[in-house]
Design a protein around this motif. Structure first.
Motif, PDB file in Angstrom:
ATOM      1  N   ALA A  30       1.900  10.207  11.980  1.00 19.93           N
ATOM      2  CA  ALA A  30       0.932   9.677  11.029  1.00 19.93           C
ATOM      3  C   ALA A  30       1.427   8.405  10.360  1.00 19.93           C
ATOM      4  O   ALA A  30       0.651   7.552   9.955  1.00 19.93           O
ATOM      5  CB  ALA A  30       0.614  10.728   9.970  1.00 19.93           C
ATOM      6  N   MET A  31       2.749   8.319  10.242  1.00 16.41           N
ATOM      7  CA  MET A  31       3.304   7.154   9.565  1.00 16.41           C
ATOM      8  C   MET A  31       3.158   5.887  10.378  1.00 16.41           C
ATOM      9  O   MET A  31       3.049   4.797   9.828  1.00 16.41           O
ATOM     10  CB  MET A  31       4.796   7.370   9.278  1.00 16.41           C
ATOM     11  N   GLU A  71      -1.937   5.439  -2.823  1.00 17.16           N
ATOM     12  CA  GLU A  71      -1.143   6.599  -2.453  1.00 17.16           C
ATOM     13  C   GLU A  71       0.147   6.703  -3.263  1.00 17.16           C
ATOM     14  O   GLU A  71       0.795   5.702  -3.544  1.00 17.16           O
ATOM     15  CB  GLU A  71      -0.766   6.510  -0.977  1.00 17.16           C
ATOM     16  N   THR A  72       0.487   7.930  -3.644  1.00 18.46           N
ATOM     17  CA  THR A  72       1.752   8.168  -4.327  1.00 18.46           C
ATOM     18  C   THR A  72       2.890   7.905  -3.340  1.00 18.46           C
ATOM     19  O   THR A  72       2.790   8.303  -2.186  1.00 18.46           O
ATOM     20  CB  THR A  72       1.830   9.638  -4.778  1.00 18.46           C
ATOM     21  N   PRO A  73       3.949   7.269  -3.782  1.00 23.07           N
ATOM     22  CA  PRO A  73       5.094   7.057  -2.894  1.00 23.07           C
ATOM     23  C   PRO A  73       5.657   8.389  -2.381  1.00 23.07           C
ATOM     24  O   PRO A  73       5.645   9.382  -3.105  1.00 23.07           O
ATOM     25  CB  PRO A  73       6.108   6.342  -3.781  1.00 23.07           C
ATOM     26  N   PHE A  80      -0.528  -4.482  -7.724  1.00 21.38           N
ATOM     27  CA  PHE A  80      -0.093  -3.161  -7.277  1.00 21.38           C
ATOM     28  C   PHE A  80      -1.146  -2.116  -7.566  1.00 21.38           C
ATOM     29  O   PHE A  80      -1.898  -2.233  -8.529  1.00 21.38           O
ATOM     30  CB  PHE A  80       1.192  -2.752  -7.996  1.00 21.38           C
ATOM     31  N   HIS A  81      -1.141  -1.053  -6.762  1.00 21.89           N
ATOM     32  CA  HIS A  81      -2.005   0.069  -7.119  1.00 21.89           C
ATOM     33  C   HIS A  81      -1.231   1.007  -8.044  1.00 21.89           C
ATOM     34  O   HIS A  81      -0.024   0.858  -8.248  1.00 21.89           O
ATOM     35  CB  HIS A  81      -2.556   0.765  -5.880  1.00 21.89           C
ATOM     36  N   ARG A 121       0.794  -1.233   0.000  1.00 19.58           N
ATOM     37  CA  ARG A 121       0.000   0.000   0.000  1.00 19.58           C
ATOM     38  C   ARG A 121       0.821   1.274   0.000  1.00 19.58           C
ATOM     39  O   ARG A 121       0.637   2.137  -0.844  1.00 19.58           O
ATOM     40  CB  ARG A 121      -0.937  -0.018   1.209  1.00 19.58           C
ATOM     41  N   ARG A 122       1.701   1.439   0.975  1.00 17.85           N
ATOM     42  CA  ARG A 122       2.422   2.714   1.069  1.00 17.85           C
ATOM     43  C   ARG A 122       3.914   2.487   0.956  1.00 17.85           C
ATOM     44  O   ARG A 122       4.447   1.548   1.539  1.00 17.85           O
ATOM     45  CB  ARG A 122       2.148   3.386   2.415  1.00 17.85           C
TER      46      ARG A 122
END
Lengths: 143, 436
Positions: free
Chosen positions: A97-98, B315-317, B279-280, A61-62
């Motif tokens: 937030a992380m 979300e953008t990296p 992946f997004h 995701r992130r």
């Protein structure tokens, strides 16, 4: 991703990325200087790019990228120019937030997930052959 | 469904490729077992000859493919790991300077001993002149002088290997090719062959499948991903398989069935899986930017693919910039140092990726148990955890799906290395412990 470029055996040769950016008109030819690419580093660049691919591809995701050194600048510039990434200042609020805290239940379920996978493995071998369990145990021993 | 594997109770030993009972089809085997089965089907087994030279008692020799012997055999195999640890340090430093063992091993296994040209050479090895003169378009990234040195290394390697009584997979495969030139394959004829993870095989290894299946038009399905060949001793492109297939498979008349092949120079279809479910969009674009660089600098080393499309947005990296030159790790985990117990660290789904063990140690000293830290290699394992699960499922659904339709055919599914992949999770059992 912590210090991937900073610890890269390619070192300053990452700046060869600028050569590509110049050809793609992503940067001013005058504003940036880059050294000629050292051919002996060729295969290193290949394996580094593949590793980078694998690291990025493990994201669900992130993805946060941080590098201590300036060696990362060429790649960072490349990504910024293509607006594939956002730059953020890491202050306390972002740090907070992380951190997505997990409850102990979540940790447990993560553990169970891994256990489940190991059982999956075990049952795979059991279903293949009862004697496989011996093989599995022996291989486990090897590692 | 039944399986044949090294420890099968019915066969006790690995069977030959003829007269396999029908209930064993569709056959799911690893590539190594395929090699051993093919070896037993031909006369003058390589493994028997090899064991003949090694010191073993007569009784053990009788059953050349018994389990004990197999495990003995594979301890004599030189793979990438052994090449790096036991052979590389002994080469003269003026030969090895500015070369790294992984790319040299790739050159030896994929080009000198396992490439398209090796198959044309009489002993399965490209001659020095041919190797040095290999055209620039041959995807090799080395210049002439380096190739000279690599060939020197290769020759020393071959000699030492012989002295040590060891072999590598390419020797085995070349010997099989050599025998298949002089005798006809007498084993079961397969109608369909499905090869998964084909990127782990060299061209000459792939060419072996031609001998067990003459259904060239529809009988072969290869699947793989060329970007994932990280340091395994094989340099691979899907395009190469295609050219191999079109040159070797389709144009060579079948030895067994004397069918005339009319369509010359046909092009095999390649299907790209462009729809990306894993992946997004943010991650996918970043991956594509890396692939672009790979295309640009190594146009001959990887396959050209259409960019995929992602099904979900995400979300953008983020690129993190540290405040006042403070290390990010410190900013992230500083606060919680004082507040013990319920400290907010990274969660169970978050991880810090570092390059190697030493970097991990350094950060671990910093932040303690506040976050999972994985190395690049481990994250490859984690990925395999997902991947092999997915693989097994797709392969099994595939088998279940087609088996009723064509129950009267012989099928071989070479599920290359699935078992091996499953085991790759185990080295990271430290990770498991940490998780639990």
């Amino acid at each position: 991703m912590y210090n991937f470029f900073g610890s890269s055996p390619l070192g300053k040769q990452w700046s060869v990325v600028y050569k590509y950016m110049k050809e793609q008109d992503l940067i001013d030819a005058t504003s940036c200087r880059f050294p000629l690419f050292d051919e002996s580093k060729h295969s290193v660049l290949l394996s580094e790019l593949k590793q980078l691919y694998v690291v990025v591809a493990s994201t669900k995701r992130r993805l946060w990228i941080y590098d201590e050194t300036e060696l990362s600048e060429p790649m960072f510039d490349y990504w910024k120019k293509k607006s594939l990434v956002q730059v953020r200042l890491l202050d306390d609020s972002l740090a907070k937030a992380m951190q997505v805290a997990s409850s102990s239940e979540e940790w447990r379920s993560r553990g169970i997930e891994v256990c489940f996978f190991l059982f999956h493995l075990l049952f795979y071998f059991l279903s293949v052959e009862k004697k496989k369990i011996n093989l599995a145990l022996r291989l486990w021993g090897c590692f | 469904m039944d399986y044949i594997d090294a420890e099968d109770t019915v066969f006790k030993n690995v069977p030959d490729l003829h007269a396999i009972p029908p209930n064993y089809y569709p056959l799911v085997i690893t590539f190594r077992n395929f090699l051993m089965m093919l070896d037993g089907t031909l006369s003058k087994s390589y493994l028997k000859r090899f064991i003949g030279t090694a010191e073993l008692s007569q009784s053990q020799m009788c059953s050349s493919r018994s389990h004990a012997l197999q495990s003995f055999l594979w301890t004599k195999e030189v793979d990438y790991k052994r090449f790096c640890s036991q052979y590389w340090p002994h080469f003269n430093s003026h030969l090895t300077k500015k070369l790294d063992p992984s790319s040299v091993f790739i050159e030896i296994t994929s080009r000198i001993k396992g490439g398209l040209q090796s198959m044309e050479a009489s002993d399965g090895k490209v001659a020095r002149e041919d190797y040095v003169l290999l055209s620039e378009g041959c995807a090799s990234s080395f210049g002439r002088k380096k190739r000279e040195r690599i060939y020197d290394i290769f020759q020393i390697y071959e000699n030492t290997k012989m002295q040590n009584g060891e072999f590598d997979l390419a020797d085995f495969v070349n010997d099989l090719h050599c025998r298949l030139k002089h005798e006809t394959y007498q084993g079961d004829e397969m109608d369909f062959v499905y090869v998964d993870q084909v990127q782990d095989l060299t061209m000459s290894q792939v060419a072996l499948f031609r001998h067990v299946c003459s259904n060239v038009e529809k009988g072969f399905v290869f699947s793989g991903d060329s970007i994932r060949t990280i340091a395994k001793g094989v340099d691979f492109r899907i395009q190469d398989i295609r050219s191999l297939f079109d040159k070797k498979f389709a144009l060579e008349p079948s030895k067994r069935k004397h069918t005339q092949r009319k369509e010359e120079g046909r092009i095999t279809d390649i299907f790209h899986l462009t729809q990306n479910f894993r992946f997004h969009a943010g991650i996918l674009k970043l991956l594509q930017s890396i692939i672009e660089l790979l295309y640009h600098f190594f146009p001959l080393s990887i396959d050209i693919m259409e960019p995929g499309t992602a099904t979900v947005n995400g979300e953008t990296p983020l690129l993190l910039q540290s405040q006042n030159n403070e290390n990010a790790m410190f900013t992230l985990f500083r606060k919680s140092e004082n507040i013990r117990r319920n400290a907010v660290g990274f969660g169970a789904q978050q991880v810090i990726l570092v390059r190697d063990e030493s970097a991990r140690k350094k950060i671990k000293d910093w932040i303690g148990k506040q976050a999972l830290i994985l190395t690049v290699m481990e994250c490859k394992d984690m990925e395999f955890q997902v991947k092999s699960q997915a693989n097994l499922q797709t392969v099994f659904t595939f088998i279940l799906y087609i088996s009723p339709i064509c129950a009267d055919h012989n099928y071989v599914f070479f599920v290359g290395r699935i078992v091996v992949q499953l085991f790759w999770i185990i080295p990271s059992r430290k990770t498991v412990e940490r998780c639990i």
